[in-house]
Scaffold this active site. Structure first.
Site, PDB file in Angstrom:
ATOM      1  N   ARG A  63       3.284  -1.455  -5.898  1.00  0.00           N
ATOM      2  CA  ARG A  63       3.465  -0.204  -6.624  1.00  0.00           C
ATOM      3  C   ARG A  63       4.783   0.496  -6.268  1.00  0.00           C
ATOM      4  NH1 ARG A  63      -1.231   2.765  -7.995  1.00  0.00           N
ATOM      5  NH2 ARG A  63      -2.208   1.589  -6.316  1.00  0.00           N
ATOM      6  N   GLY A 113       0.766  -1.245   0.000  1.00  0.00           N
ATOM      7  CA  GLY A 113       0.000   0.000   0.000  1.00  0.00           C
ATOM      8  C   GLY A 113       0.790   1.285   0.000  1.00  0.00           C
ATOM      9  N   CYS A 125     -12.878   2.274 -29.014  1.00  0.00           N
ATOM     10  CA  CYS A 125     -14.193   2.860 -29.233  1.00  0.00           C
ATOM     11  C   CYS A 125     -14.957   2.983 -27.919  1.00  0.00           C
ATOM     12  CB  CYS A 125     -14.965   2.032 -30.247  1.00  0.00           C
ATOM     13  SG  CYS A 125     -14.127   2.082 -31.821  1.00  0.00           S
TER      14      CYS A 125
HETATM   15  N1  LLP Z   1      -0.961  -7.115  -0.521  1.00  0.00           N
HETATM   16  C1  LLP Z   1      -2.240  -7.368  -0.823  1.00  0.00           C
HETATM   17  C2  LLP Z   1      -2.968  -8.374  -0.064  1.00  0.00           C
HETATM   18  C3  LLP Z   1      -2.865  -6.648  -1.863  1.00  0.00           C
HETATM   19  O1  LLP Z   1      -4.146  -6.891  -2.151  1.00  0.00           O
HETATM   20  C4  LLP Z   1      -2.139  -5.676  -2.591  1.00  0.00           C
HETATM   21  C5  LLP Z   1      -2.751  -4.905  -3.675  1.00  0.00           C
HETATM   22  C6  LLP Z   1      -0.789  -5.461  -2.248  1.00  0.00           C
HETATM   23  C7  LLP Z   1      -0.239  -6.195  -1.207  1.00  0.00           C
HETATM   24  C8  LLP Z   1       0.078  -4.465  -2.963  1.00  0.00           C
HETATM   25  O2  LLP Z   1      -0.393  -3.173  -2.846  1.00  0.00           O
HETATM   26  P1  LLP Z   1       0.511  -1.948  -3.342  1.00  0.00           P
HETATM   27  O3  LLP Z   1       1.775  -1.956  -2.519  1.00  0.00           O
HETATM   28  O4  LLP Z   1       0.828  -2.144  -4.776  1.00  0.00           O
HETATM   29  O5  LLP Z   1      -0.317  -0.769  -3.112  1.00  0.00           O
HETATM   30  N2  LLP Z   1      -4.840  -1.807  -9.649  1.00  0.00           N
HETATM   31  C9  LLP Z   1      -4.833  -0.789  -8.614  1.00  0.00           C
HETATM   32  C10 LLP Z   1      -4.184  -1.270  -7.343  1.00  0.00           C
HETATM   33  C11 LLP Z   1      -4.782  -2.555  -6.790  1.00  0.00           C
HETATM   34  C12 LLP Z   1      -4.113  -3.070  -5.571  1.00  0.00           C
HETATM   35  C13 LLP Z   1      -4.611  -4.418  -5.200  1.00  0.00           C
HETATM   36  N3  LLP Z   1      -3.965  -5.022  -4.072  1.00  0.00           N
HETATM   37  C14 LLP Z   1      -4.169   0.472  -9.162  1.00  0.00           C
HETATM   38  O6  LLP Z   1      -3.730   0.468 -10.301  1.00  0.00           O
HETATM   39  O7  LLP Z   1      -4.114   1.492  -8.481  1.00  0.00           O
END
Ligand code: LLP
Length: 430
Positions: free
Chosen positions: A291, A239, A358
């Site tokens: 991310r 996150g 489209c």
């Molecule tokens: N751990 C779990 C259990 C998760 O569900 C996620 C992301 C992460 C870690 C990694 O989160 P991060 O560090 O990347 O924030 N497609 C969306 C983001 C979806 C995130 C889903 N879960 C976007 O493009 O903003």
């Protein structure tokens, strides 16, 4: 932190000209910097040095084999959400014993595969799933290492579609029920080893407070679960948000410093805030960034096909669409867009950067001030390394773009552009 910069009148990633890559490999094209990924991993690793920790990179952010191999070689583990992601990790040389398996809907086949591969932990998101894992482990004559994901009911203050830690979200087990679920599992599920506890409150968090609030709330629960069931780890999820506005004039090191001032959530602030709360647990701490590890490391290169000056707006029609990068339309994601040719003046015009799909929702940016660009010019959509290619699709029968990994002066095509035959593979007429 990133390695995209203007040099000799053009945009470079590390020591490679993006224009040369676009001309050689065509567009749309995803380009990643190995240096950026490596630097993000090592900086986070260092920031968490006060804890016995394991970084489990969230594969869903960018699952290219070369990206996974880069992280595996740095000693990283992986957070996977499907049998397919585990398959990729193994192909890339990753170690299943450093993998955790998340997700609300794991199938029998996926659970059996993960157990066969010796996964570190399966993070169950419901009691029904826990019992299913127990049954499968029994049938296989194994003991399944599991954690339960707690839903702490904390507001991550991020976009609604990427908030996961509120009671109304489908994720995890309610905070109030966790101890009972562990107690029943310990009493009734002899094929489970209760190995940890997990949480994840959302993605693209830009302040440290929601993390602190969640950790503060869950730590006493972790202590209790540790005392009763002797768990090994607590995973605080991913996150960590990134800065989607990248300065392109300074080198990577000075950018990092500038960013400390610009971006409300730095990894140092994150680590400084959570370390003292987590240290007393005496547990291994897992962190699952997606991310943060790859977001700023990637750009989507696209070419301007046409310009349309309409009554209300100027449209720059480019060859990358929402099928290549869905974030702007799905999450109102803001991605910086810059020309590959360094602008000579500060002149800008306001335009919508739209794709060929489209759909009205097919845009990369709306009402964006951009240096004047014409048909034939190339643009870079920055910070597209996370949730870019992995969310791309063949919508409108558009082949998936190629991906290139740059390491210093070396550029390697790490996934070839799909051909139309690739797209149609497996289809037949009756
Ligand atoms: N751990 C779990 C259990 C998760 O569900 C996620 C992301 C992460 C870690 C990694 O989160 P991060 O560090 O990347 O924030 N497609 C969306 C983001 C979806 C995130 C889903 N879960 C976007 O493009 O903003």
């Amino acid at each position: 932190m990133h390695h995209f910069h203007y040099s000799q009148g053009g945009l470079f990633v590390e020591d490679v000209s993006l224009q040369s890559l676009a001309e050689k490999h065509g567009t749309p094209l995803y380009v990643y910097s190995k240096g950026t990924i490596t630097s993000h991993f090592t900086r986070l690793d260092a920031a968490l040095s006060g804890l016995d920790h394991l970084i489990c990179y969230a594969v869903k952010a960018n699952s290219n084999l070369a990206v996974l191999a880069t992280i595996a070689r740095l000693g990283g583990g992986f957070d996977i959400v499907s049998g397919g992601e585990l398959y990729r990790v193994i192909k890339a040389g990753g170690d299943p014993r450093k993998c955790t398996f998340a997700g609300v809907g794991k199938t029998r086949e996926e659970i059996a595969y993960a157990l066969d591969q010796g996964i570190y932990c399966i993070n169950a998101e419901s009691e029904a799933e826990l019992r299913h894992i127990n049954q499968i482990a029994g049938e296989l004559g194994k003991k399944a290492p599991v954690a339960v994901r707690v839903n702490p009911n904390v507001d991550a203050k991020t976009h609604a579609k990427i908030t996961t830690g509120k009671s109304e979200n489908k994720f995890g087990v309610d905070f109030e029920n966790i101890l009972d679920v562990y107690a029943r599992a310990a009493a009734e599920c002899q094929h489970l080893e209760l190995r940890g506890l997990q949480m994840h409150i959302g993605s693209q968090l830009t302040s440290v407070e929601p993390f602190v609030e969640a950790v503060r709330k869950v730590v006493p629960l972790v202590q209790e679960v540790k005392a009763r069931h002797g768990i090994q780890f607590f995973s605080i999820g991913g996150g960590i948000g990134i800065n989607y506005r990248q300065s392109l004039d300074s080198g990577p090191e000075s950018w990092w410093q500038e960013n400390e001032n610009l971006h409300p959530l730095t990894i140092q602030a994150y680590a400084d805030a959570v370390t003292p709360l987590l240290q007393p647990l005496g547990l291994r701490i897992l962190c699952e960034p997606g991310r943060f590890m790859v977001g700023n490391a990637g750009a989507l290169i696209t070419r301007v096909l046409y310009e349309k000056r309409g009554a209300a707006k100027i449209f720059k029609i480019v060859d990358a669409g929402m099928n290549d990068l869905i974030r702007p339309t799905l999450y109102e994601g803001w991605h910086q867009i810059v020309p590959l040719k360094q602008p000579a003046t500060g002149e800008v015009e306001k335009a919508d950067i739209v794709g060929p799909i489209c759909e009205t929702g097919d845009f990369l940016a709306q009402n964006r001030e951009l240096p004047p660009v014409q048909a034939g010019d190339y643009l870079a959509v920055l910070s597209a390394g996370a949730y870019g290619f992995t969310m791309a699709s063949n919508y409108n029968t558009r082949p998936m773009p190629a991906e290139v990994l740059v390491d210093g002066a070396k550029a390697t095509v790490v996934r070839e552009r799909q051909t139309l035959d690739d797209v149609l593979k497996g289809e037949r007429v009756e």
